[in-house]
Scaffold this motif. Structure first.
Motif, mmCIF file in Angstrom:
data_model
loop_
_atom_site.group_PDB
_atom_site.id
_atom_site.type_symbol
_atom_site.label_atom_id
_atom_site.label_comp_id
_atom_site.label_asym_id
_atom_site.label_seq_id
_atom_site.Cartn_x
_atom_site.Cartn_y
_atom_site.Cartn_z
ATOM 1 N N GLY A 57 0.711 -1.093 0.015
ATOM 2 C CA GLY A 57 0.084 0.053 0.077
ATOM 3 C C GLY A 57 0.766 1.365 -0.061
ATOM 4 N N ILE A 73 -2.835 5.213 3.612
ATOM 5 C CA ILE A 73 -3.537 5.996 2.508
ATOM 6 C C ILE A 73 -4.367 5.139 1.775
ATOM 7 N N ASP A 74 -3.722 4.079 1.202
ATOM 8 C CA ASP A 74 -4.489 3.141 0.426
ATOM 9 C C ASP A 74 -3.694 1.736 0.575
ATOM 10 N N LEU A 75 -4.367 0.736 0.241
ATOM 11 C CA LEU A 75 -3.907 -0.647 0.069
ATOM 12 C C LEU A 75 -3.982 -1.123 -1.083
ATOM 13 N N ASP A 76 -2.903 -1.782 -1.615
ATOM 14 C CA ASP A 76 -3.174 -2.624 -3.063
ATOM 15 C C ASP A 76 -3.926 -3.774 -3.211
#
Length: 76
Positions: A57, A73-76
Motif C-alpha cells: 500500500g 492512505i491506500d492498500l493495494d
C-alpha cells in the motif's frame, strides 16, 4: 479449516520505503555523520508500504508524540 484469525501470530517483515537512490560504493565509503543522501522522492509524495518485499500500500509520514509514524492512505 484454517481461518484468518489463526494467522494472527505470523510474523512479517514490514518496510516503509521513503525513497531510493543508486550510488557507487566509493560514494558510500566517503559518507560521514551529517551528510545528506538525496533520494528520488519529494517530502510531499506518498511512501511505499511493503510486506516481505512486496508492495502492500501507500502512506504518508506523520509525527505522533514526537515520533514518526505512517498513516495508511491506500492498500493495494
Amino acid at each position: 479449516m484454517l481461518e484468518i484469525k489463526d494467522l494472527s501470530d505470523v510474523t512479517l517483515n514490514l518496510c516503509v520505503e521513503v525513497g531510493k537512490t543508486v550510488k557507487p560504493f566509493g560514494y558510500l565509503l566517503k559518507l560521514k555523520e551529517g551528510d545528506i543522501i538525496p533520494l528520488d522522492k519529494t517530502i510531499e509524495e506518498f511512501l511505499s508500504i511493503k510486506i516481505n518485499g512486496q508492495r502492500f500500500g501507500v502512506g504518508e509520514l506523520i509525527v505522533v508524540n514526537d515520533k514518526f509514524g505512517v498513516k495508511v492512505i491506500d492498500l493495494d
